[in-house]
Design a protein around this motif. Structure first.
Motif, PDB file in Angstrom:
ATOM      1  N   ARG A   3      -6.648 -13.203  -0.839  1.00 30.00           N
ATOM      2  CA  ARG A   3      -6.384 -14.609  -1.116  1.00 30.00           C
ATOM      3  C   ARG A   3      -7.659 -15.331  -1.533  1.00 30.00           C
ATOM      4  NH1 ARG A   3      -2.871 -17.173   3.647  1.00 30.00           N
ATOM      5  NH2 ARG A   3      -2.790 -18.857   2.065  1.00 30.00           N
ATOM      6  N   ASP A   4      -8.719 -14.526  -1.832  1.00 25.43           N
ATOM      7  CA  ASP A   4      -9.983 -15.135  -2.242  1.00 25.43           C
ATOM      8  C   ASP A   4     -10.513 -14.484  -3.520  1.00 25.43           C
ATOM      9  OD1 ASP A   4     -10.711 -12.691  -1.322  1.00 25.43           O
ATOM     10  OD2 ASP A   4     -11.862 -13.428   0.395  1.00 25.43           O
ATOM     11  N   GLY A   5      -9.594 -14.126  -4.396  1.00 23.10           N
ATOM     12  CA  GLY A   5      -9.997 -13.561  -5.674  1.00 23.10           C
ATOM     13  C   GLY A   5     -10.536 -12.154  -5.603  1.00 23.10           C
ATOM     14  N   GLY A   6     -10.218 -11.399  -4.526  1.00 15.10           N
ATOM     15  CA  GLY A   6     -10.629 -10.006  -4.422  1.00 15.10           C
ATOM     16  C   GLY A   6     -11.844  -9.763  -3.573  1.00 15.10           C
ATOM     17  N   LYS A   7     -12.421 -10.790  -2.968  1.00 10.88           N
ATOM     18  CA  LYS A   7     -13.607 -10.592  -2.133  1.00 10.88           C
ATOM     19  C   LYS A   7     -13.261  -9.840  -0.858  1.00 10.88           C
ATOM     20  CE  LYS A   7     -15.999 -14.753  -3.798  1.00 10.88           C
ATOM     21  NZ  LYS A   7     -16.563 -16.077  -3.411  1.00 10.88           N
ATOM     22  N   THR A   8     -12.146 -10.193  -0.260  1.00 10.47           N
ATOM     23  CA  THR A   8     -11.720  -9.497   0.957  1.00 10.47           C
ATOM     24  C   THR A   8     -10.250  -9.120   0.824  1.00 10.47           C
ATOM     25  OG1 THR A   8     -11.156 -11.617   2.010  1.00 10.47           O
ATOM     26  CG2 THR A   8     -13.361 -10.732   2.425  1.00 10.47           C
ATOM     27  N   TRP A   9      -9.870  -8.013   1.500  1.00  7.42           N
ATOM     28  CA  TRP A   9      -8.511  -7.518   1.427  1.00  7.42           C
ATOM     29  C   TRP A   9      -7.980  -7.260   2.834  1.00  7.42           C
ATOM     30  CZ3 TRP A   9      -5.783  -6.686  -3.168  1.00  7.42           C
ATOM     31  CH2 TRP A   9      -6.523  -6.829  -4.347  1.00  7.42           C
ATOM     32  N   ASN A  10      -6.681  -7.502   3.006  1.00  7.11           N
ATOM     33  CA  ASN A  10      -6.003  -7.208   4.269  1.00  7.11           C
ATOM     34  C   ASN A  10      -4.845  -6.255   4.017  1.00  7.11           C
ATOM     35  OD1 ASN A  10      -7.566  -9.001   5.957  1.00  7.11           O
ATOM     36  ND2 ASN A  10      -6.422 -10.708   5.022  1.00  7.11           N
ATOM     37  N   ASN A  11      -4.680  -5.304   4.913  1.00  4.49           N
ATOM     38  CA  ASN A  11      -3.553  -4.377   4.811  1.00  4.49           C
ATOM     39  C   ASN A  11      -2.305  -5.071   5.348  1.00  4.49           C
ATOM     40  OD1 ASN A  11      -1.693  -2.331   4.867  1.00  4.49           O
ATOM     41  ND2 ASN A  11      -3.029  -0.847   5.875  1.00  4.49           N
ATOM     42  N   VAL A  12      -1.333  -5.325   4.460  1.00  3.64           N
ATOM     43  CA  VAL A  12      -0.111  -6.033   4.863  1.00  3.64           C
ATOM     44  C   VAL A  12       1.103  -5.114   4.694  1.00  3.64           C
ATOM     45  CG1 VAL A  12      -1.024  -8.336   4.358  1.00  3.64           C
ATOM     46  CG2 VAL A  12       0.120  -7.022   2.547  1.00  3.64           C
ATOM     47  N   THR A  13       0.899  -3.809   4.750  1.00  3.65           N
ATOM     48  CA  THR A  13       2.001  -2.854   4.601  1.00  3.65           C
ATOM     49  C   THR A  13       3.075  -3.103   5.653  1.00  3.65           C
ATOM     50  OG1 THR A  13       0.454  -1.178   3.776  1.00  3.65           O
ATOM     51  CG2 THR A  13       2.615  -0.412   4.530  1.00  3.65           C
ATOM     52  N   PRO A  14       4.350  -3.204   5.269  1.00  2.00           N
ATOM     53  CA  PRO A  14       5.432  -3.400   6.257  1.00  2.00           C
ATOM     54  C   PRO A  14       5.438  -2.269   7.290  1.00  2.00           C
ATOM     55  CG  PRO A  14       6.252  -3.775   4.020  1.00  2.00           C
ATOM     56  CD  PRO A  14       4.873  -3.218   3.887  1.00  2.00           C
ATOM     57  N   ARG A  15       5.578  -2.600   8.549  1.00  2.00           N
ATOM     58  CA  ARG A  15       5.578  -1.594   9.605  1.00  2.00           C
ATOM     59  C   ARG A  15       6.767  -0.650   9.495  1.00  2.00           C
ATOM     60  NH1 ARG A  15       3.861  -5.174  14.958  1.00  2.00           N
ATOM     61  NH2 ARG A  15       1.778  -5.827  14.172  1.00  2.00           N
ATOM     62  N   ALA A  16       7.873  -1.152   8.934  1.00  2.00           N
ATOM     63  CA  ALA A  16       9.082  -0.318   8.821  1.00  2.00           C
ATOM     64  C   ALA A  16       9.027   0.616   7.622  1.00  2.00           C
ATOM     65  CB  ALA A  16      10.316  -1.211   8.728  1.00  2.00           C
ATOM     66  N   LEU A  17       7.957   0.553   6.835  1.00  2.00           N
ATOM     67  CA  LEU A  17       7.860   1.384   5.635  1.00  2.00           C
ATOM     68  C   LEU A  17       7.452   2.804   6.021  1.00  2.00           C
ATOM     69  CD1 LEU A  17       7.925   1.385   2.490  1.00  2.00           C
ATOM     70  CD2 LEU A  17       5.468   0.927   2.560  1.00  2.00           C
ATOM     71  N   PRO A  18       8.272   3.805   5.669  1.00  2.00           N
ATOM     72  CA  PRO A  18       7.909   5.196   6.009  1.00  2.00           C
ATOM     73  C   PRO A  18       6.638   5.634   5.276  1.00  2.00           C
ATOM     74  CG  PRO A  18      10.249   5.010   5.448  1.00  2.00           C
ATOM     75  CD  PRO A  18       9.608   3.704   5.065  1.00  2.00           C
ATOM     76  N   GLU A  19       5.971   6.626   5.814  1.00  2.00           N
ATOM     77  CA  GLU A  19       4.768   7.138   5.171  1.00  2.00           C
ATOM     78  C   GLU A  19       5.098   7.808   3.836  1.00  2.00           C
ATOM     79  OE1 GLU A  19       2.911   9.765   7.952  1.00  2.00           O
ATOM     80  OE2 GLU A  19       1.695   8.135   8.827  1.00  2.00           O
ATOM     81  N   TRP A  20       4.078   7.879   2.987  1.00  2.00           N
ATOM     82  CA  TRP A  20       4.193   8.508   1.679  1.00  2.00           C
ATOM     83  C   TRP A  20       5.238   7.828   0.779  1.00  2.00           C
ATOM     84  CZ3 TRP A  20       0.127  11.340   1.082  1.00  2.00           C
ATOM     85  CH2 TRP A  20      -0.430  12.000   2.177  1.00  2.00           C
ATOM     86  N   SER A  21       5.384   6.547   0.977  1.00  2.00           N
ATOM     87  CA  SER A  21       6.313   5.780   0.129  1.00  2.00           C
ATOM     88  C   SER A  21       5.588   5.279  -1.116  1.00  2.00           C
ATOM     89  CB  SER A  21       6.897   4.587   0.892  1.00  2.00           C
ATOM     90  OG  SER A  21       7.684   5.017   1.992  1.00  2.00           O
ATOM     91  N   ARG A  22       6.275   5.263  -2.217  1.00  2.00           N
ATOM     92  CA  ARG A  22       5.713   4.729  -3.459  1.00  2.00           C
ATOM     93  C   ARG A  22       6.133   3.270  -3.608  1.00  2.00           C
ATOM     94  NH1 ARG A  22       6.933   7.484  -9.175  1.00  2.00           N
ATOM     95  NH2 ARG A  22       5.335   8.933  -8.377  1.00  2.00           N
ATOM     96  N   ILE A  23       5.133   2.380  -3.712  1.00  2.00           N
ATOM     97  CA  ILE A  23       5.424   0.973  -3.978  1.00  2.00           C
ATOM     98  C   ILE A  23       5.697   0.849  -5.478  1.00  2.00           C
ATOM     99  CG2 ILE A  23       4.623  -1.396  -3.810  1.00  2.00           C
ATOM    100  CD1 ILE A  23       5.049   0.036  -1.138  1.00  2.00           C
ATOM    101  N   SER A  24       6.945   0.722  -5.804  1.00  2.00           N
ATOM    102  CA  SER A  24       7.334   0.712  -7.218  1.00  2.00           C
ATOM    103  C   SER A  24       6.996  -0.620  -7.876  1.00  2.00           C
ATOM    104  CB  SER A  24       8.837   0.995  -7.356  1.00  2.00           C
ATOM    105  OG  SER A  24       9.237   0.971  -8.698  1.00  2.00           O
ATOM    106  N   GLN A  25       7.176  -1.709  -7.114  1.00  2.00           N
ATOM    107  CA  GLN A  25       6.915  -3.017  -7.719  1.00  2.00           C
ATOM    108  C   GLN A  25       6.751  -4.072  -6.637  1.00  2.00           C
ATOM    109  OE1 GLN A  25      10.037  -5.617  -9.667  1.00  2.00           O
ATOM    110  NE2 GLN A  25       9.129  -4.731 -11.494  1.00  2.00           N
ATOM    111  N   ILE A  26       5.877  -5.046  -6.922  1.00  2.00           N
ATOM    112  CA  ILE A  26       5.721  -6.222  -6.062  1.00  2.00           C
ATOM    113  C   ILE A  26       5.963  -7.453  -6.933  1.00  2.00           C
ATOM    114  CG2 ILE A  26       4.178  -7.551  -4.590  1.00  2.00           C
ATOM    115  CD1 ILE A  26       2.609  -4.990  -4.055  1.00  2.00           C
ATOM    116  N   ASP A  27       6.893  -8.303  -6.509  1.00  2.00           N
ATOM    117  CA  ASP A  27       7.219  -9.503  -7.277  1.00  2.00           C
ATOM    118  C   ASP A  27       6.896 -10.735  -6.443  1.00  2.00           C
ATOM    119  OD1 ASP A  27       8.478 -10.761  -9.676  1.00  2.00           O
ATOM    120  OD2 ASP A  27       9.891 -11.512  -8.182  1.00  2.00           O
ATOM    121  N   ALA A  28       5.903 -11.512  -6.891  1.00  2.00           N
ATOM    122  CA  ALA A  28       5.564 -12.752  -6.206  1.00  2.00           C
ATOM    123  C   ALA A  28       6.585 -13.823  -6.555  1.00  2.00           C
ATOM    124  CB  ALA A  28       4.162 -13.209  -6.603  1.00  2.00           C
ATOM    125  N   SER A  29       7.054 -14.531  -5.548  1.00  2.00           N
ATOM    126  CA  SER A  29       8.061 -15.562  -5.779  1.00  2.00           C
ATOM    127  C   SER A  29       7.495 -16.679  -6.650  1.00  2.00           C
ATOM    128  CB  SER A  29       8.535 -16.153  -4.449  1.00  2.00           C
ATOM    129  OG  SER A  29       9.327 -17.305  -4.667  1.00  2.00           O
TER     130      SER A  29
END
Length: 477
Positions: A3-29
């Motif tokens: 949220r600061d133009g790439g200076k810092t990053w946080n892992n926000v992976t959903p806890r219910a997401l199984p391992e080795w999942s491919r994130i096909s797409q992220i759509d910002a509202s």
């Protein structure tokens, strides 16, 4: 997430997401900065289930979505409608699905789309475009019904959707010569959607009103439009002007005003487009829909083709001249319908007469009057034209000349009529006035004398249909 133009990053992976999942797409509202939707593809792990996640707090917490999407339809893309918050579209292995409640529940959006993998989709303006795997690009034109849908619509007897903005365009089509791989354009005109809970038992009437609430076009389920050319013997008979069924109905208004009056069984062939009403001017209009006595109205706007540069004054002048031409043609055809009605009455009269000398005098008088009627009628239109290119063999009369002038003035362009066109209209109007004056004079003299003679013989009178009556307008008796 940053949220600061790439200076810092946080892992926000959903806890219910199984391992080795491919994130096909992220759509910002497009409606809320903290909301996003994630499409997850796990088919390479032999997991075909649909995975969609939503966050409303920048990834601090996630909600898994997907109720209603089949178990074997894994998801590759999910998008939120940029104009309707909570309206989502999902591209899956078996097609497109839609959610009206921010992803809580989904239903198929199939229509005529084949069962095919959808790899991506995007909302552009009023349309939804999708990319399939092996089945080309598809576009769903006009998302208005989806954007206006509410849970109570299916329970309503009648629901008229507000049409999207219509664009005034000149889009000639040549379906016969269209290339095999050419795509299909959206319909030209104003697209009108309405929902019916059940099939109507009575009349469906759809009317177009201008900004002054004047009816400029109407369509009825009890009427059919006469075809532009005679039908082949094995051709399908024309459908009613508007046909309603239970469920969602779509109707296209071609943006034209009511055309000139028709003469039953008579066709202009290559000049037929000149009989059509002019295109409506840009502005605000209304739809008024009446089904089984229930009426609803909805406003919509008509805009000028954004590619066209023309002044409002020029457009209005073109419109007014085309309306004047249409009205002159209607005067011509109304007179012809009156003449044909009188001729039909004369023919019926002759059949009812006895076979004696007195009746022969009446037949002779009727024949003489019929010949005079034909002489006037044939100055107004050319009844010998029965097929394309017959106009090369027979001289064109007042109606065809007016129709051709309408083609010149309209010409599939948005421009003011030329001085030559204005002069030609005045010339044709003067000619038409003269022919119609002859018809008026005939009614006052020879037709009146014949009516008087029939009255003296106690024979049912021959009458001229009143102007504006169904018979004069060319409608069935």
């Amino acid at each position: 997430l940053t949220r600061d133009g790439g200076k810092t990053w946080n892992n926000v992976t959903p806890r219910a997401l199984p391992e080795w999942s491919r994130i096909s797409q992220i759509d910002a509202s497009p409606h809320d900065a903290g909301t996003a939707y994630v499409a997850v593809d796990r088919h390479q792990n032999d997991d075909m289930r649909p995975y969609i996640f939503r966050t409303s707090d920048f990834g601090k917490s996630w909600t898994q979505l997907g109720n209603g999407i089949p178990e074997k339809s894994f998801v590759r893309a999910v998008r939120e409608d940029p104009k309707k918050r909570g309206l989502l579209y999902a591209g899956t292995e078996t097609g497109v699905f839609v959610s009206f409640n921010d992803g809580q529940d989904w239903r198929p959006l199939k229509l005529n789309l084949p069962t095919t993998p959808v790899h991506d989709l995007i909302v552009r303006g009023e349309d939804l475009a999708i990319a399939t795997h092996g089945r080309s690009f598809w576009v769903l034109d006009d998302l208005s019904p989806l954007r206006q849908f509410t849970p109570d619509v299916p329970s309503q007897e009648l629901h008229l959707y507000t049409p999207a903005v219509a664009t005034r365009e000149h889009n000639p089509t040549d379906e016969e010569n269209k290339a095999i791989l050419t795509g299909q354009n959206p319909p030209a005109g104003a697209v009108i959607y309405y929902w019916l809970k059940s099939e109507p038992k009575g009349e469906t009437l759809l009317e177009i009103l201008d900004s002054a609430n004047n009816v400029i076009r109407s369509y009825s389920s009890k009427k059919t439009d006469e075809p532009d050319e005679p039908l082949d013997p094995d051709a399908k008979k024309p459908d009613s002007q508007i046909k309603s069924e239970a469920g969602l109905n779509r109707f296209i208004w071609d943006l034209r005003y009511q055309g000139a009056t028709r003469v039953p069984g008579y066709h202009l062939f290559e000049y037929n487009e000149g009989r059509l009403g002019p295109l409506a001017l840009p502005g605000r209009y209304q739809i008024r829909l009446t089904v089984d006595g229930k009426t609803q109205t909805a406003p919509f706007d008509l805009r000028l083709d954004p590619r066209v540069q023309v002044s409002e004054q020029d457009l209005r002048q073109q419109f007014e001249v085309l309306m004047n031409i249409r009205d002159e043609m209607s005067r011509v055809y109304e007179a012809v319908n009156q003449i044909e009605d009188v001729r039909l009455q004369l023919a019926g009269l002759k059949k009812r007469l006895p076979d004696d000398a007195a009746a022969q005098k009446v037949r002779t008088a009727a024949d003489n009057l019929n010949n005079r009627l034909l002489a006037v009628r044939d100055t107004l239109l050319q009844m010998k034209v029965r097929a394309n290119e017959d106009s090369l063999a027979y001289p064109q009369q007042a109606d065809a000349k007016l129709a051709y002038l309408a083609l010149v003035v309209g010409g599939r362009t948005d421009s003011a009529p030329t001085a030559a066109a204005l002069a030609e209209f005045e010339k044709l109007k003067g000619m038409t006035d003269g022919f119609l004056a002859s018809w008026s004079q005939l009614q006052k003299t020879e037709l009146s004398a014949f009516q008087h003679e029939m009255a003296e013989r106690n024979i049912a009178p021959v009458v001229v249909p009143a102007s504006g009556s169904p018979s004069a307008m060319g409608e069935p008796r």
